[in-house]
Each structure stands twice: as C-alpha cells, then as structure tokens.
Motif scaffolding. Structure first.
Motif, PDB file in Angstrom:
ATOM      1  N   PHE A  49       7.495  -8.725  -6.025  1.00 14.07           N
ATOM      2  CA  PHE A  49       6.378  -7.791  -5.948  1.00 14.07           C
ATOM      3  C   PHE A  49       5.275  -8.368  -5.057  1.00 14.07           C
ATOM      4  N   TYR A  50       4.964  -9.652  -5.251  1.00 11.06           N
ATOM      5  CA  TYR A  50       3.961 -10.311  -4.421  1.00 11.06           C
ATOM      6  C   TYR A  50       4.380 -10.307  -2.945  1.00 11.06           C
TER       7      TYR A  50
ATOM      8  N   TRP B  21       6.428  -8.275  -1.428  1.00  9.26           N
ATOM      9  CA  TRP B  21       6.391  -6.900  -0.938  1.00  9.26           C
ATOM     10  C   TRP B  21       4.965  -6.493  -0.597  1.00  9.26           C
ATOM     11  N   ARG B  22       4.015  -6.813  -1.489  1.00 12.74           N
ATOM     12  CA  ARG B  22       2.606  -6.473  -1.243  1.00 12.74           C
ATOM     13  C   ARG B  22       2.080  -7.213  -0.012  1.00 12.74           C
ATOM     14  N   ARG B  23       2.472  -8.463   0.139  1.00 10.97           N
ATOM     15  CA  ARG B  23       2.024  -9.243   1.290  1.00 10.97           C
ATOM     16  C   ARG B  23       2.538  -8.651   2.591  1.00 10.97           C
TER      17      ARG B  23
ATOM     18  N   ARG C 202       3.448  -5.512   3.072  1.00  5.20           N
ATOM     19  CA  ARG C 202       2.758  -4.242   3.268  1.00  5.20           C
ATOM     20  C   ARG C 202       1.377  -4.468   3.871  1.00  5.20           C
ATOM     21  N   HIS C 203       0.695  -5.476   3.384  1.00  2.25           N
ATOM     22  CA  HIS C 203      -0.634  -5.790   3.896  1.00  2.25           C
ATOM     23  C   HIS C 203      -0.558  -6.213   5.364  1.00  2.25           C
TER      24      HIS C 203
ATOM     25  N   ARG D 148       0.021  -3.138   7.511  1.00  3.26           N
ATOM     26  CA  ARG D 148      -1.198  -2.340   7.652  1.00  3.26           C
ATOM     27  C   ARG D 148      -2.161  -2.981   8.639  1.00  3.26           C
TER      28      ARG D 148
END
Length: 65
Positions: free
Chosen positions: A44-45, A47-49, A51-52, A55
């Motif tokens: 999850f971490y 994936w979020r990284r 995505r960031h 962006r």
C-alpha cells in the motif's frame, strides 16, 4: 478442489514446522497475523508513493504547457 488445496497448504505448514522446529500454530500466526498484514501495508505504501510520483510528473508537464 478447495479441500485439496487446503490440505496441501496444511501439509506445507506442517513440513515447515518440522524443518524449523516451530509449531504449526506459531507458523500459522507468523504468516497470517504478522507477515501478510505487513506485506499489505508495504505494498500500500509503495503504491501510494508511485501514485504521488506520477502526479508530480504529470503536474510538471501540465504546468509547462
């Protein structure tokens, strides 16, 4: 089919218990209570990284247009 797969998984855990000298129950706890949730949090971490990062890259290119 499900019963076969379950029995196979139990056999694997029992073999791991014999090889390591740890009980079947402890191996089960280590895998499903500690390792699995930890892997979920790690992925999850990550994936979020990602995505960031995506962006930030897309915002940079949108800003320059």
């Amino acid at each position: 089919m499900i019963n076969y797969f379950f029995n196979w998984c139990v056999s694997v855990l029992e073999i791991m218990a014999e090889l390591t000298g740890i009980s079947y129950e402890l191996i089960n706890i280590l895998i499903f209570v500690i390792v699995q949730p930890l892997l979920i949090l790690i992925f999850f971490y990550l994936w979020r990284r990602e995505r960031h990062k995506y962006r930030e890259i897309s915002d940079f290119y949108d800003f320059n247009k």
